[in-house]
Design a protein around this motif. Structure first.
Motif, PDB file in Angstrom:
ATOM      1  N   TYR A  37       0.774  -1.239   0.000  1.00  0.00           N
ATOM      2  CA  TYR A  37       0.000   0.000   0.000  1.00  0.00           C
ATOM      3  C   TYR A  37       0.812   1.300   0.000  1.00  0.00           C
ATOM      4  O   TYR A  37       0.229   2.371  -0.148  1.00  0.00           O
ATOM      5  CB  TYR A  37      -0.996   0.000   1.169  1.00  0.00           C
ATOM      6  N   THR A  38       2.102   1.225   0.124  1.00  0.00           N
ATOM      7  CA  THR A  38       2.908   2.456   0.117  1.00  0.00           C
ATOM      8  C   THR A  38       2.702   3.286  -1.152  1.00  0.00           C
ATOM      9  O   THR A  38       2.482   4.499  -1.050  1.00  0.00           O
ATOM     10  CB  THR A  38       4.402   2.137   0.338  1.00  0.00           C
ATOM     11  N   PRO A  39       2.745   2.706  -2.354  1.00  0.00           N
ATOM     12  CA  PRO A  39       2.559   3.554  -3.547  1.00  0.00           C
ATOM     13  C   PRO A  39       1.207   4.277  -3.556  1.00  0.00           C
ATOM     14  O   PRO A  39       1.133   5.462  -3.885  1.00  0.00           O
ATOM     15  CB  PRO A  39       2.656   2.562  -4.710  1.00  0.00           C
ATOM     16  N   MET A  40       0.147   3.587  -3.154  1.00  0.00           N
ATOM     17  CA  MET A  40      -1.176   4.200  -3.135  1.00  0.00           C
ATOM     18  C   MET A  40      -1.243   5.305  -2.077  1.00  0.00           C
ATOM     19  O   MET A  40      -1.787   6.380  -2.322  1.00  0.00           O
ATOM     20  CB  MET A  40      -2.235   3.134  -2.831  1.00  0.00           C
ATOM     21  N   MET A  41      -0.656   5.047  -0.921  1.00  0.00           N
ATOM     22  CA  MET A  41      -0.665   6.038   0.155  1.00  0.00           C
ATOM     23  C   MET A  41       0.143   7.275  -0.235  1.00  0.00           C
ATOM     24  O   MET A  41      -0.260   8.400   0.054  1.00  0.00           O
ATOM     25  CB  MET A  41      -0.113   5.424   1.436  1.00  0.00           C
ATOM     26  N   ARG A  42       1.275   7.061  -0.894  1.00  0.00           N
ATOM     27  CA  ARG A  42       2.095   8.197  -1.324  1.00  0.00           C
ATOM     28  C   ARG A  42       1.334   9.042  -2.350  1.00  0.00           C
ATOM     29  O   ARG A  42       1.343  10.272  -2.282  1.00  0.00           O
ATOM     30  CB  ARG A  42       3.424   7.726  -1.912  1.00  0.00           C
ATOM     31  N   ALA A  43       0.674   8.388  -3.301  1.00  0.00           N
ATOM     32  CA  ALA A  43      -0.081   9.116  -4.320  1.00  0.00           C
ATOM     33  C   ALA A  43      -1.222   9.903  -3.673  1.00  0.00           C
ATOM     34  O   ALA A  43      -1.471  11.060  -4.033  1.00  0.00           O
ATOM     35  CB  ALA A  43      -0.629   8.141  -5.360  1.00  0.00           C
ATOM     36  N   TYR A  44      -1.874   9.297  -2.727  1.00  0.00           N
ATOM     37  CA  TYR A  44      -2.986   9.966  -2.059  1.00  0.00           C
ATOM     38  C   TYR A  44      -2.492  11.153  -1.227  1.00  0.00           C
ATOM     39  O   TYR A  44      -3.056  12.244  -1.299  1.00  0.00           O
ATOM     40  CB  TYR A  44      -3.724   8.961  -1.175  1.00  0.00           C
ATOM     41  N   ALA A  53       6.982  17.691  -0.201  1.00  0.00           N
ATOM     42  CA  ALA A  53       8.056  17.522   0.783  1.00  0.00           C
ATOM     43  C   ALA A  53       7.660  16.632   1.949  1.00  0.00           C
ATOM     44  O   ALA A  53       8.492  15.920   2.495  1.00  0.00           O
ATOM     45  CB  ALA A  53       8.514  18.880   1.294  1.00  0.00           C
ATOM     46  N   ASP A  54       6.410  16.649   2.343  1.00  0.00           N
ATOM     47  CA  ASP A  54       5.981  15.924   3.537  1.00  0.00           C
ATOM     48  C   ASP A  54       5.381  14.553   3.239  1.00  0.00           C
ATOM     49  O   ASP A  54       4.975  13.855   4.170  1.00  0.00           O
ATOM     50  CB  ASP A  54       4.946  16.756   4.297  1.00  0.00           C
ATOM     51  N   VAL A  55       5.288  14.163   1.986  1.00  0.00           N
ATOM     52  CA  VAL A  55       4.599  12.933   1.613  1.00  0.00           C
ATOM     53  C   VAL A  55       5.180  11.716   2.328  1.00  0.00           C
ATOM     54  O   VAL A  55       4.450  10.946   2.958  1.00  0.00           O
ATOM     55  CB  VAL A  55       4.625  12.734   0.080  1.00  0.00           C
ATOM     56  N   ASP A  56       6.486  11.523   2.255  1.00  0.00           N
ATOM     57  CA  ASP A  56       7.093  10.349   2.877  1.00  0.00           C
ATOM     58  C   ASP A  56       6.924  10.359   4.395  1.00  0.00           C
ATOM     59  O   ASP A  56       6.695   9.310   5.002  1.00  0.00           O
ATOM     60  CB  ASP A  56       8.574  10.236   2.505  1.00  0.00           C
TER      61      ASP A  56
END
Length: 188
Positions: A37-44, A53-56
């Motif tokens: 789920y990391t890719p989906m969470m990052r996109a969201y 800047a704060d996504v990760d």
């Protein structure tokens, strides 16, 4: 089954199984949820946050919270929508924290050369009125409106994200829009 085959079998497991095992402390199961789920969470998070800047950081905070609260998840099969709600809340919290510390006097957006001071003042006033009207909305209506109007989400995506029926999302959006129209008309 030997230990060497377990990670492969675990990688093919459904969310219910992974979340159940992770809730029992299985870090390998949680690692698969993270990878899944990391890719989906990052996109969201990228859609919610201004700038990237704060996504990760938001995704990492969401996973920390998920790990801590996983034992309290009522339906392990719904881990995806649950973890996306956590991501949404963490992103909104990040925006709120930033707004509280920003000095509004230090932010001076440059006006286009064709904009007159009166138009700039009117635009700022309208934007401030919209912010105030949004702040008056109930949290669920504000989330629906933000996801739809700013995030560009479909009704179905909003329903999944907020774990609500589509009909409820439509109703909340209609109420939010009506309230905003009334508030903006009042300021004229």
């Amino acid at each position: 089954m030997t230990r060497e085959h377990e990670p492969s079998a675990l990688a093919d497991a459904d969310d219910r199984t992974l979340a159940g095992r992770a809730a029992d402390g299985d870090t390998a199961a949680f690692a698969i949820i993270v990878r899944r789920y990391t890719p989906m969470m990052r996109a969201y998070a990228r859609k919610i946050l201004p700038g990237g800047a704060d996504v990760d950081d938001v995704v990492q905070e969401a996973f920390i919270t998920a790990w801590q609260k996983l034992p309290s998840l009522d339906d392990p099969a719904r881990v995806k929508s649950w973890i996306m709600r956590i991501t949404s809340r963490k992103a909104v919290d990040r925006i709120r924290a930033r707004r509280e510390s920003d000095d509004i006097d230090a932010v001076d957006p440059t006006a286009p050369e064709v904009a007159t001071p009166a138009r700039v003042a009117e635009a700022r006033s309208s934007l401030e009125a919209l912010r105030a009207a949004l702040a008056e909305l109930p949290e669920d209506q504000r989330q629906c409106w933000t996801l739809r109007e700013i995030g560009g989400y479909t009704y179905e995506e909003i329903a999944e994200q907020l774990d609500l029926p589509v009909s409820t999302v439509r109703g909340m959006l209609a109420r939010a829009r009506k309230t905003l129209i009334v508030r903006m008309e009042q300021r004229r």
